[in-house]
Write a protein that holds these residues in place. Structure first.
Motif, PDB file in Angstrom:
ATOM      1  N   ASP A 120      41.715  56.286  22.502  1.00 27.18           N
ATOM      2  CA  ASP A 120      40.687  56.668  23.335  1.00 27.18           C
ATOM      3  C   ASP A 120      39.526  57.750  22.696  1.00 27.18           C
ATOM      4  O   ASP A 120      38.647  58.060  23.434  1.00 27.18           O
ATOM      5  N   GLY A 121      40.198  58.447  21.841  1.00 28.16           N
ATOM      6  CA  GLY A 121      39.475  59.571  21.103  1.00 28.16           C
ATOM      7  C   GLY A 121      39.839  60.216  19.805  1.00 28.16           C
ATOM      8  O   GLY A 121      41.263  59.825  19.510  1.00 28.16           O
ATOM      9  N   VAL A 122      39.140  60.981  19.299  1.00 29.61           N
ATOM     10  CA  VAL A 122      39.580  61.689  17.956  1.00 29.61           C
ATOM     11  C   VAL A 122      39.142  63.197  18.002  1.00 29.61           C
ATOM     12  O   VAL A 122      37.745  63.383  18.527  1.00 29.61           O
ATOM     13  N   THR A 123      39.815  64.120  17.590  1.00 33.37           N
ATOM     14  CA  THR A 123      39.500  65.412  17.282  1.00 33.37           C
ATOM     15  C   THR A 123      39.695  65.403  15.761  1.00 33.37           C
ATOM     16  O   THR A 123      40.815  65.040  15.249  1.00 33.37           O
ATOM     17  N   CYS A 124      39.022  66.510  15.306  1.00 30.89           N
ATOM     18  CA  CYS A 124      39.185  66.941  13.866  1.00 30.89           C
ATOM     19  C   CYS A 124      38.603  68.621  13.670  1.00 30.89           C
ATOM     20  O   CYS A 124      37.661  68.629  14.266  1.00 30.89           O
ATOM     21  N   GLY A 125      39.705  69.406  13.616  1.00 29.52           N
ATOM     22  CA  GLY A 125      39.155  70.756  13.443  1.00 29.52           C
ATOM     23  C   GLY A 125      39.143  71.344  12.031  1.00 29.52           C
ATOM     24  O   GLY A 125      39.987  71.469  11.375  1.00 29.52           O
ATOM     25  N   PHE A 126      37.884  71.843  11.647  1.00 30.72           N
ATOM     26  CA  PHE A 126      37.669  72.510  10.273  1.00 30.72           C
ATOM     27  C   PHE A 126      38.124  71.916   8.953  1.00 30.72           C
ATOM     28  O   PHE A 126      38.705  72.693   8.001  1.00 30.72           O
ATOM     29  N   ALA A 127      37.992  70.344   8.832  1.00 30.93           N
ATOM     30  CA  ALA A 127      38.152  69.642   7.908  1.00 30.93           C
ATOM     31  C   ALA A 127      37.295  68.816   7.309  1.00 30.93           C
ATOM     32  O   ALA A 127      37.473  68.318   6.221  1.00 30.93           O
ATOM     33  N   LEU A 128      35.928  68.745   7.990  1.00 31.36           N
ATOM     34  CA  LEU A 128      35.063  67.806   7.542  1.00 31.36           C
ATOM     35  C   LEU A 128      34.760  68.345   6.097  1.00 31.36           C
ATOM     36  O   LEU A 128      34.665  67.397   5.182  1.00 31.36           O
ATOM     37  N   ARG A 129      34.554  69.510   5.809  1.00 31.93           N
ATOM     38  CA  ARG A 129      34.197  69.988   4.352  1.00 31.93           C
ATOM     39  C   ARG A 129      35.207  69.716   3.425  1.00 31.93           C
ATOM     40  O   ARG A 129      34.878  69.678   2.265  1.00 31.93           O
ATOM     41  N   ASN A 130      36.434  69.385   3.838  1.00 32.36           N
ATOM     42  CA  ASN A 130      37.466  69.149   2.737  1.00 32.36           C
ATOM     43  C   ASN A 130      37.481  67.503   2.315  1.00 32.36           C
ATOM     44  O   ASN A 130      38.222  67.201   1.391  1.00 32.36           O
ATOM     45  N   LEU A 131      36.801  66.656   3.241  1.00 28.56           N
ATOM     46  CA  LEU A 131      36.810  65.169   2.923  1.00 28.56           C
ATOM     47  C   LEU A 131      35.949  64.855   1.700  1.00 28.56           C
ATOM     48  O   LEU A 131      34.931  65.513   1.528  1.00 28.56           O
ATOM     49  N   LEU A 132      36.327  63.819   0.865  1.00 27.91           N
ATOM     50  CA  LEU A 132      35.466  63.379  -0.133  1.00 27.91           C
ATOM     51  C   LEU A 132      34.125  62.744   0.256  1.00 27.91           C
ATOM     52  O   LEU A 132      33.314  62.784  -0.411  1.00 27.91           O
ATOM     53  N   ASP A 133      34.295  62.085   1.426  1.00 29.09           N
ATOM     54  CA  ASP A 133      33.152  61.100   1.711  1.00 29.09           C
ATOM     55  C   ASP A 133      32.877  61.135   3.221  1.00 29.09           C
ATOM     56  O   ASP A 133      33.628  60.239   3.872  1.00 29.09           O
ATOM     57  N   LEU A 134      31.904  61.923   3.776  1.00 33.80           N
ATOM     58  CA  LEU A 134      31.867  61.938   5.092  1.00 33.80           C
ATOM     59  C   LEU A 134      31.510  60.678   5.845  1.00 33.80           C
ATOM     60  O   LEU A 134      32.014  60.188   6.895  1.00 33.80           O
ATOM     61  N   PRO A 135      30.218  60.177   5.218  1.00 31.10           N
ATOM     62  CA  PRO A 135      30.190  58.934   6.084  1.00 31.10           C
ATOM     63  C   PRO A 135      31.052  57.880   6.115  1.00 31.10           C
ATOM     64  O   PRO A 135      31.307  57.089   6.875  1.00 31.10           O
ATOM     65  N   THR A 136      31.876  57.686   5.055  1.00 30.23           N
ATOM     66  CA  THR A 136      33.160  56.899   5.130  1.00 30.23           C
ATOM     67  C   THR A 136      34.131  57.356   6.361  1.00 30.23           C
ATOM     68  O   THR A 136      34.624  56.633   7.229  1.00 30.23           O
ATOM     69  N   PHE A 137      34.376  58.399   6.310  1.00 32.54           N
ATOM     70  CA  PHE A 137      35.084  59.196   7.628  1.00 32.54           C
ATOM     71  C   PHE A 137      34.449  58.732   8.859  1.00 32.54           C
ATOM     72  O   PHE A 137      35.108  58.250   9.725  1.00 32.54           O
ATOM     73  N   PHE A 138      33.172  59.001   9.020  1.00 34.25           N
ATOM     74  CA  PHE A 138      32.497  58.677  10.355  1.00 34.25           C
ATOM     75  C   PHE A 138      32.857  57.113  10.790  1.00 34.25           C
ATOM     76  O   PHE A 138      32.971  56.631  11.668  1.00 34.25           O
ATOM     77  N   ASP A 139      32.608  56.399   9.646  1.00 34.45           N
ATOM     78  CA  ASP A 139      32.712  54.609   9.862  1.00 34.45           C
ATOM     79  C   ASP A 139      34.127  54.436  10.226  1.00 34.45           C
ATOM     80  O   ASP A 139      34.309  53.797  11.153  1.00 34.45           O
ATOM     81  N   GLU A 140      34.985  55.124   9.540  1.00 32.88           N
ATOM     82  CA  GLU A 140      36.387  55.176  10.225  1.00 32.88           C
ATOM     83  C   GLU A 140      36.767  55.458  11.603  1.00 32.88           C
ATOM     84  O   GLU A 140      37.450  54.787  12.307  1.00 32.88           O
ATOM     85  N   LEU A 141      35.947  56.500  12.096  1.00 33.04           N
ATOM     86  CA  LEU A 141      35.954  56.768  13.375  1.00 33.04           C
ATOM     87  C   LEU A 141      35.305  55.777  14.242  1.00 33.04           C
ATOM     88  O   LEU A 141      36.185  55.501  15.466  1.00 33.04           O
ATOM     89  N   GLY A 142      34.398  55.222  13.863  1.00 35.04           N
ATOM     90  CA  GLY A 142      33.523  54.029  14.465  1.00 35.04           C
ATOM     91  C   GLY A 142      34.506  52.878  14.563  1.00 35.04           C
ATOM     92  O   GLY A 142      34.481  52.044  15.516  1.00 35.04           O
ATOM     93  N   ARG A 143      35.483  52.864  13.833  1.00 32.75           N
ATOM     94  CA  ARG A 143      36.358  51.619  13.674  1.00 32.75           C
ATOM     95  C   ARG A 143      37.488  51.704  14.779  1.00 32.75           C
ATOM     96  O   ARG A 143      37.870  50.755  15.541  1.00 32.75           O
ATOM     97  N   VAL A 144      37.955  52.986  14.912  1.00 32.45           N
ATOM     98  CA  VAL A 144      39.393  53.163  15.335  1.00 32.45           C
ATOM     99  C   VAL A 144      39.334  53.510  16.885  1.00 32.45           C
ATOM    100  O   VAL A 144      39.937  53.263  17.678  1.00 32.45           O
ATOM    101  N   VAL A 145      37.868  54.051  17.087  1.00 29.69           N
ATOM    102  CA  VAL A 145      37.558  54.467  18.745  1.00 29.69           C
ATOM    103  C   VAL A 145      37.257  53.360  19.344  1.00 29.69           C
ATOM    104  O   VAL A 145      36.221  52.722  19.143  1.00 29.69           O
ATOM    105  N   ARG A 146      37.757  53.290  20.486  1.00 30.96           N
ATOM    106  CA  ARG A 146      37.212  52.173  21.631  1.00 30.96           C
ATOM    107  C   ARG A 146      35.980  52.415  21.977  1.00 30.96           C
ATOM    108  O   ARG A 146      35.484  53.574  22.180  1.00 30.96           O
ATOM    109  N   PRO A 147      35.218  51.406  22.440  1.00 33.91           N
ATOM    110  CA  PRO A 147      33.891  51.420  23.098  1.00 33.91           C
ATOM    111  C   PRO A 147      34.053  52.515  24.321  1.00 33.91           C
ATOM    112  O   PRO A 147      34.964  52.355  25.252  1.00 33.91           O
TER     113      PRO A 147
END
Ligand SMILES: C[S@@+](CC[C@H](N)C(=O)[O-])C[C@H]1O[C@@H](n2cnc3c(N)ncnc32)[C@H](O)[C@@H]1O
Length: 235
Positions: A120-147
């Protein structure tokens, strides 16, 4: 909106070297992570997480992945808010310091071990800058979060006001590394402020989130732009 860090990423690790550095660093600072957070943010971090949970605005008992959950602070706030968190992080050190009581999963959050549209939802605190590839992460959120599901993503920010940015640079560039060296790990607390340079601008992140299926994504500056909050609903 387009303030950029005065630091750059030239002497910061890239690629797999960055992943290994991030994992090792958080393993090392995990035992003192919460204490240092409260000190260097003057407890503002507590307020920022509560705001993220409030803006997530999900119904009671919603299933929420807290990604890069660290020691579980957001999981605690999520549970207090009546939803069901699952804690996911790369660092065994941080996960073992997690006292939230939420189920814990060790994983790289760029590849989530959950089915499509299953949360139903995702939170993420203070980690975006640690990730290798933000567009891939956002796509992954789009995949797992229900409409209709929601996301709330926090990270540090570069204040757009020049005076605030100047004070922020001095504090995080000079004071925080000394506090870190005294109470925890000097190199880690030199790296952490500099790592804001990895972050794209708010407009770039909003564009990538909308592309990933969060058409109503919004961006807010918290505490004069010390921190930023991205919120959106899965279309
Ligand atoms: C600054 S801490 C934030 C912890 C917590 N969310 C909080 O609000 O205090 C960043 C966390 O991101 C985790 N992390 C970094 N890269 C990751 C990745 N690729 N996958 C999963 N976790 C990651 C680190 O292990 C660390 O626990």
């Amino acid at each position: 909106m387009d303030a950029r860090s005065t630091w750059d990423t030239d002497d910061l690790p890239q690629g797999e070297e960055k992943v290994a550095a991030v994992q090792g660093m958080f393993d090392a600072i995990a035992p003192r992570y919460d204490r240092l957070n409260r000190i260097i943010s003057f407890r503002l971090d507590v307020r920022w997480r509560k705001r993220a949970v409030r803006d997530l605005a999900l119904a009671p008992r919603s299933l929420v992945l807290d990604l890069a959950s660290g020691t579980g602070d957001l999981c605690i706030d999520l549970a207090k808010g009546g939803v069901r968190p699952i804690s996911m992080d790369l660092s065994f050190g941080m996960l073992s310091a997690d006292r939230s009581g939420a189920p814990r999963v060790q994983t790289d959050i760029l590849h989530l071990p959950v089915p499509d549209a299953s949360v139903d939802g995702v939170t993420c605190g203070f980690a975006l800058r640690n990730l290798l590839d933000l567009p891939t992460f956002f796509d992954e959120l789009g995949r797992v979060v229900r409409p209709g599901g929601r996301i709330a993503l926090l990270d540090v920010s570069v204040p757009s006001n020049r005076l605030v940015r100047w004070g922020n640079d001095i504090y995080f560039g000079k004071v925080v590394p000394r506090i870190g060296a005294l109470l925890s790990d000097g190199p880690a607390y030199r790296y952490l402020p500099r790592s804001v340079a990895y972050l794209p601008t708010p407009d770039e992140m909003l564009a990538a989130l909308r592309e990933a299926g969060f058409a109503d994504a919004t961006h807010a500056q918290l505490s004069g732009g010390l921190t930023q909050l991205l919120v959106g609903t899965r279309s």
